[in-house]
Design an enzyme around this catalytic site. Structure first.
Site, short mmCIF file in Angstrom:
data_model
loop_
_atom_site.label_atom_id
_atom_site.label_comp_id
_atom_site.label_asym_id
_atom_site.label_seq_id
_atom_site.Cartn_x
_atom_site.Cartn_y
_atom_site.Cartn_z
N LYS A 12 5.72 -0.46 8.20
CA LYS A 12 7.13 -0.48 7.84
C LYS A 12 8.02 -0.48 9.10
O LYS A 12 7.53 -0.22 10.21
CB LYS A 12 7.43 0.73 6.95
CG LYS A 12 6.68 0.72 5.60
CD LYS A 12 7.00 1.97 4.77
CE LYS A 12 6.30 1.99 3.43
NZ LYS A 12 6.62 3.20 2.63
N PHE A 60 17.52 6.28 -5.84
CA PHE A 60 17.31 6.16 -4.39
C PHE A 60 16.91 4.76 -3.95
O PHE A 60 16.63 4.53 -2.78
CB PHE A 60 16.27 7.19 -3.91
CG PHE A 60 14.91 7.09 -4.57
CD1 PHE A 60 13.97 6.17 -4.12
CD2 PHE A 60 14.58 7.93 -5.62
CE1 PHE A 60 12.71 6.08 -4.71
CE2 PHE A 60 13.31 7.84 -6.22
CZ PHE A 60 12.39 6.92 -5.76
N ARG A 95 -5.68 4.74 1.98
CA ARG A 95 -4.78 5.79 1.47
C ARG A 95 -5.11 7.15 2.09
O ARG A 95 -4.22 7.94 2.39
CB ARG A 95 -4.88 5.90 -0.06
CG ARG A 95 -4.36 4.70 -0.84
CD ARG A 95 -2.89 4.62 -1.01
NE ARG A 95 -2.29 5.62 -1.85
CZ ARG A 95 -1.02 5.56 -2.26
NH1 ARG A 95 -0.25 4.54 -1.92
NH2 ARG A 95 -0.50 6.50 -3.02
N THR A 101 2.57 10.58 0.21
CA THR A 101 3.83 9.84 0.27
C THR A 101 4.89 10.57 1.09
O THR A 101 5.54 9.98 1.96
CB THR A 101 4.37 9.64 -1.17
OG1 THR A 101 3.36 8.97 -1.94
CG2 THR A 101 5.66 8.84 -1.17
N ARG A 112 0.93 9.48 8.03
CA ARG A 112 2.25 9.93 7.57
C ARG A 112 2.54 11.37 8.01
O ARG A 112 3.68 11.71 8.33
CB ARG A 112 2.35 9.78 6.06
CG ARG A 112 2.49 8.32 5.62
CD ARG A 112 2.23 8.15 4.14
NE ARG A 112 2.76 6.92 3.60
CZ ARG A 112 2.66 6.57 2.32
NH1 ARG A 112 2.04 7.38 1.45
NH2 ARG A 112 3.17 5.44 1.89
N ASN A 126 7.94 6.83 6.20
CA ASN A 126 6.52 7.20 6.14
C ASN A 126 5.58 6.11 6.67
O ASN A 126 4.39 6.09 6.35
CB ASN A 126 6.13 7.70 4.75
CG ASN A 126 6.38 6.67 3.66
OD1 ASN A 126 6.72 5.53 3.96
ND2 ASN A 126 6.19 7.06 2.41
N HIS A 129 2.70 1.36 4.21
CA HIS A 129 2.42 1.20 2.78
C HIS A 129 0.95 0.83 2.64
O HIS A 129 0.44 0.05 3.44
CB HIS A 129 3.26 0.08 2.17
CG HIS A 129 2.75 -0.34 0.83
ND1 HIS A 129 3.09 0.32 -0.33
CD2 HIS A 129 1.86 -1.31 0.47
CE1 HIS A 129 2.44 -0.23 -1.35
NE2 HIS A 129 1.70 -1.22 -0.90
#
Ligand code: DAT
Ligand code: MG
Length: 171
Positions: A12, A60, A95, A101, A112, A126, A129
Site C-alpha cells: 500500500k 470510513f 496473512r 488488520t 503490520r 497497515n 493487503h
C-alpha cells in the site's frame, strides 16, 4: 505436488512512502511462494470500490480510499505495487506474516505489527493487503490483473478479438 493456491498481495502507499518495499518483500520470501505477476498501479476510484466492495458503504470508506489511493500522501505516492503469489497455503502463509488488520492489535513480529500505525480519522496504515481466502484471491486477482499479465494460466480464460481499441504507444 501439494495443492497450489494463489493470493493477491498489495504493498500500500504507506509502504512506498516509508521506503519499505524491499524489506517487506524479504519478509514475504519466508513464505516460500513464487511471484507470478507484479505491477505498479495508480488506484482508480472504480478499482478501490471493487477491491473493497465489502466496505464501500461503511462511514470510513472515504478515508480508506484517500489512504489506499495514496491521495493523502500527494501525487508522488498515488500508487501501490500489486503481486500475485503462488504456492501451498499461499493465503494463510502471507496473512500470518502480514498480521492482524489493526496494527495496534497485530503481533509486533508481523509486518503490520512492526510497521503499521493508525493516523488521523482512524485510518489504519497497515502497509500490506493480502487475500483472506482462495475464493477472495480469485476475485481480487481478476480485478487487478489481466490474464496476460500473469506468467501462468491460473484461471480459465476466453479469447476476444477487440477491434478499434485505442491504445497509447511510444512515439
Ligand atoms: P484486511 O485488510 O485485514 O483483510 P478488511 O478486509 O476487513 O481487513 O478491511 C480492509 C481494510 O479496511 C483494512 O486493511 C483496514 C480498513 N478497515 C477495516 N475495518 C476498518 C474500521 N473499522 N475502521 C477503519 N478502517 C478499517
Ligand atoms: Mg480483507
Amino acid at each position: 505436488m501439494a495443492q497450489q493456491e494463489y493470493t493477491l498481495v498489495i504493498l500500500k502507499p504507506d509502504c512506498i512512502v516509508k521506503s519499505l518495499t524491499g524489506n517487506i518483500l524479504t519478509r514475504l520470501s519466508e513464505a516460500h511462494l513464487r511471484i507470478i505477476g507484479c505491477k505498479v498501479v495508480k488506484v482508480s476510484r472504480e478499482l478501490a470500490e471493487k477491491h473493497y466492495s465489502h466496505l464501500v458503504n461503511k462511514p470510513f470508506f472515504e478515508d480508506l480510499y484517500g489512504y489506499f489511493s495514496g491521495k493523502i500522501y500527494g501525487a508522488d505516492y498515488e500508487r501501490v505495487i500489486a503481486f500475485v503469489y503462488k504456492g501451498e497455503d499461499a493465503c494463510g502463509r502471507v496473512r500470518r506474516i502480514a498480521g492482524a488488520t489493526n496494527p495496534f492489535e497485530a503481533d509486533p513480529t508481523t509486518i503490520r505489527g512492526a510497521y503499521g500505525r493508525i493516523i488521523q480519522n482512524n485510518v489504519m496504515e497497515n502497509v500490506i493487503h493480502s487475500s483472506d481466502s482462495p475464493e477472495s484471491a480469485e476475485q481480487e486477482i481478476k480485478n487487478w490483473f489481466l490474464p496476460d499479465e500473469i506468467v501462468e494460466d491460473i484461471y480459465p480464460v476466453r479469447s476476444v478479438v477487440e477491434n478499434a481499441v485505442e491504445r497509447r504507444r511510444w512515439v
